[in-house]
Design an enzyme around this catalytic site. Structure first.
Site, PDB file in Angstrom:
ATOM      1  N   ARG A 190       3.916 -15.595  -7.590  1.00 44.21           N
ATOM      2  CA  ARG A 190       2.576 -16.036  -8.055  1.00 44.21           C
ATOM      3  C   ARG A 190       1.870 -14.826  -8.651  1.00 44.21           C
ATOM      4  O   ARG A 190       1.193 -14.072  -7.985  1.00 44.21           O
ATOM      5  CB  ARG A 190       1.761 -16.566  -6.872  1.00 44.21           C
ATOM      6  CG  ARG A 190       2.395 -17.783  -6.199  1.00 44.21           C
ATOM      7  CD  ARG A 190       1.479 -18.393  -5.166  1.00 44.21           C
ATOM      8  NE  ARG A 190       0.998 -17.355  -4.249  1.00 44.21           N
ATOM      9  CZ  ARG A 190      -0.099 -17.503  -3.511  1.00 44.21           C
ATOM     10  NH1 ARG A 190      -0.827 -18.594  -3.632  1.00 44.21           N
ATOM     11  NH2 ARG A 190      -0.494 -16.559  -2.674  1.00 44.21           N
TER      12      ARG A 190
ATOM     13  N   ASP B  85       0.404   0.384   8.856  1.00 44.58           N
ATOM     14  CA  ASP B  85      -0.027  -0.582   9.882  1.00 44.58           C
ATOM     15  C   ASP B  85       0.982  -0.728  11.010  1.00 44.58           C
ATOM     16  O   ASP B  85       0.636  -1.246  12.076  1.00 44.58           O
ATOM     17  CB  ASP B  85      -0.237  -1.970   9.258  1.00 44.58           C
ATOM     18  CG  ASP B  85      -1.203  -1.937   8.099  1.00 44.58           C
ATOM     19  OD1 ASP B  85      -1.234  -2.916   7.314  1.00 44.58           O
ATOM     20  OD2 ASP B  85      -1.915  -0.930   7.941  1.00 44.58           O
TER      21      ASP B  85
ATOM     22  N   ASP C 229       5.293  -5.971   5.223  1.00 41.78           N
ATOM     23  CA  ASP C 229       5.771  -7.338   5.477  1.00 41.78           C
ATOM     24  C   ASP C 229       5.659  -8.226   4.231  1.00 41.78           C
ATOM     25  O   ASP C 229       6.552  -9.020   3.946  1.00 41.78           O
ATOM     26  CB  ASP C 229       5.031  -7.947   6.671  1.00 41.78           C
ATOM     27  CG  ASP C 229       3.524  -8.034   6.446  1.00 41.78           C
ATOM     28  OD1 ASP C 229       2.903  -6.985   6.227  1.00 41.78           O
ATOM     29  OD2 ASP C 229       3.007  -9.159   6.448  1.00 41.78           O
TER      30      ASP C 229
ATOM     31  N   ARG D 108      -5.103  -3.525   9.077  1.00 44.18           N
ATOM     32  CA  ARG D 108      -5.218  -4.959   8.791  1.00 44.18           C
ATOM     33  C   ARG D 108      -5.421  -5.702  10.109  1.00 44.18           C
ATOM     34  O   ARG D 108      -6.329  -5.335  10.872  1.00 44.18           O
ATOM     35  CB  ARG D 108      -4.023  -5.474   7.996  1.00 44.18           C
ATOM     36  CG  ARG D 108      -4.498  -6.499   6.943  1.00 44.18           C
ATOM     37  CD  ARG D 108      -3.459  -6.869   5.945  1.00 44.18           C
ATOM     38  NE  ARG D 108      -3.239  -5.798   4.967  1.00 44.18           N
ATOM     39  CZ  ARG D 108      -2.409  -5.929   3.934  1.00 44.18           C
ATOM     40  NH1 ARG D 108      -1.723  -7.034   3.780  1.00 44.18           N
ATOM     41  NH2 ARG D 108      -2.234  -4.945   3.090  1.00 44.18           N
TER      42      ARG D 108
ATOM     43  N   ASP E  12       3.335  -2.867  11.374  1.00 44.32           N
ATOM     44  CA  ASP E  12       3.375  -4.267  11.849  1.00 44.32           C
ATOM     45  C   ASP E  12       4.560  -5.058  11.281  1.00 44.32           C
ATOM     46  O   ASP E  12       4.553  -6.280  11.319  1.00 44.32           O
ATOM     47  CB  ASP E  12       2.071  -4.976  11.469  1.00 44.32           C
ATOM     48  CG  ASP E  12       1.854  -5.029   9.954  1.00 44.32           C
ATOM     49  OD1 ASP E  12       0.900  -5.679   9.513  1.00 44.32           O
ATOM     50  OD2 ASP E  12       2.665  -4.414   9.217  1.00 44.32           O
TER      51      ASP E  12
ATOM     52  N   GLY F   5       0.842  -1.211   0.000  1.00 46.80           N
ATOM     53  CA  GLY F   5       0.000   0.000   0.000  1.00 46.80           C
ATOM     54  C   GLY F   5       0.873   1.256   0.000  1.00 46.80           C
ATOM     55  O   GLY F   5       1.966   1.270   0.550  1.00 46.80           O
TER      56      GLY F   5
ATOM     57  N   THR G 231       4.786   0.970   6.146  1.00 45.84           N
ATOM     58  CA  THR G 231       3.354   0.658   6.136  1.00 45.84           C
ATOM     59  C   THR G 231       2.673   1.484   7.209  1.00 45.84           C
ATOM     60  O   THR G 231       3.263   1.741   8.257  1.00 45.84           O
ATOM     61  CB  THR G 231       3.050  -0.827   6.393  1.00 45.84           C
ATOM     62  OG1 THR G 231       1.612  -0.997   6.485  1.00 45.84           O
ATOM     63  CG2 THR G 231       3.685  -1.341   7.682  1.00 45.84           C
TER      64      THR G 231
END
Ligand code: F6P
Length: 364
Positions: free
Chosen positions: A82, A142, A118, A186, A144, A14, A140
């Protein structure tokens, strides 16, 4: 005489206030050493996208220190192992890491500064195992990321959310309402806790401390007789005891489910239980926008210049961070070995909230 180094910088995950300040720091610190710097567009995708890598010099970053967002673009939850692609109208999932490594080789890059949360940093660590020359910078809203107690973007997001809570408080007081404000983060409660505390919320709902509606209802009955309104800061990952967070999409094997909607559920439930008028709102992307405050700019400048220092010392596969108030460097593997950070009961801000009588809503 060491060869002029060629390095790249990318932003993943983000957007957050301070990303551009970190890019600015990397480019200028590298230029001080006479190195060449390249920008990589849209996270790791720039390594395999057309024109995804381009030269970045001090002139190109001259005015971005105080700008929100990222001049490089980013991709949220992009995993190079992926990647969903469409070929002949068919959707397929491919691993583009070999292409990335080949591109790094042909560009003759000595290092890549990866600025991300992360998820991005974990991908950088996995690529590093295959020879990708990564140095990580934690970012971030967050807050975290394992290995650092502060991430770029967090301080500004707290300020933005706190100002929003100040504004919402006036309408809650005027109409003697329950106002439930949903914040990002989150599954971590750092943003909701810090902004909620600074914003004077009497209730803060956190993912780490599941709440009980009866406890909240009892608190609101007291508030009705007291100041007559309630300001509830609800982290998007918060949930009742024995319940689950509220998601607005279920996700699939490639994309995580998206959190959102807890504020509305809590407002409806509390209005039914207490009869007090309740309203709700979601701060959403306001928390990620805007110019970085001075705290985030300084954090980004420290992290960015430290990352360049690590490259000069040949210390790749590292993550810069802030621990016990000191700027440190640790193995990037910390983002793989340790889970995303969560609030703990002995977190100083958790203890401050409890000492102030802020209600988390836990039973018992
Ligand atoms: O990780 C930052 C963050 O803003 C989270 O707080 C939030 O849940 C998520 O990103 C939103 O992701 P997206 O930008 O994909 O909606």
């Amino acid at each position: 005489m060491t060869r002029t180094k060629r390095i790249a910088v990318l932003t993943g995950g983000g957007d957050a206030p301070g990303l551009n300040a970190a890019i600015y720091a990397v480019v200028r610190a590298a230029a001080q050493r006479g190195w060449q710097v390249f920008g990589v567009r849209n996270g790791f995708d720039g390594f395999w996208e057309e024109n995804g890598v381009f030269p970045l010099d001090p002139a190109a970053v001259d005015r971005i220190l105080n700008q929100g967002g990222t001049i490089l673009g980013t991709i949220n939850r992009g995993d190079p192992f992926r990647v969903r692609v469409f070929r002949e109208g068919q959707e397929t999932v491919v691993d583009v890491t070999a292409t990335i490594l080949e591109r790094v080789r042909t560009l003759n890059l000595d290092a890549v500064v990866v600025i991300g949360g992360d998820g991005t940093l974990r991908a950088a660590w996995e690529l590093y195992q295959q020879g990708f020359p990564a140095v990580g910078v934690p970012k971030t809203i967050d807050n975290d990321v394992p290995g650092t107690e502060q991430t770029i973007g967090f301080a500004t997001a707290v300020e933005t959310a706190c100002q929003a809570l100040d504004r919402v408080q006036t309408t809650a007081a005027a109409l003697r309402r329950i106002l439930v404000v949903e914040l990002m983060g989150r599954h971590a409660g750092f943003l909701a806790l810090h902004a909620g505390l600074a914003g004077g919320a009497d209730v803060i709902l956190l993912p780490e401390f599941p709440f009980d509606y009866q406890v909240l209802a009892r608190h609101l009955e007291q508030m009705r007789r007291g100041r007559g309104f309630s300001l509830i800061a609800a982290a998007e990952g918060a949930h009742p005891q024995g319940g689950q967070p509220v998601y607005w999409t279920q996700g699939d094997e490639l994309t995580a489910p998206r959190l959102g909607g807890i504020a509305r559920v809590v407002a409806q439930e509390l209005e039914q239980r207490t009869g007090i008028e309740a309203r709700w709102m979601v701060l959403g992307y306001l928390q990620r926008g805007g110019a970085p405050n001075a705290t985030d700019r300084l954090l980004a400048l420290r992290f960015g210049t430290l990352a360049v220092e690590m490259i000069e010392q040949g210390r790749l596969g590292t993550l810069v961070g802030l621990r016990q108030g000191r700027f440190q460097v640790m193995p990037l593997g910390v983002v793989h070995q340790e889970p995303p950070r969560r609030l703990s009961p002995d977190d100083p801000m958790v203890q401050t909230a409890r000492r102030l009588g802020v209600v988390f809503g836990e039973a018992g």
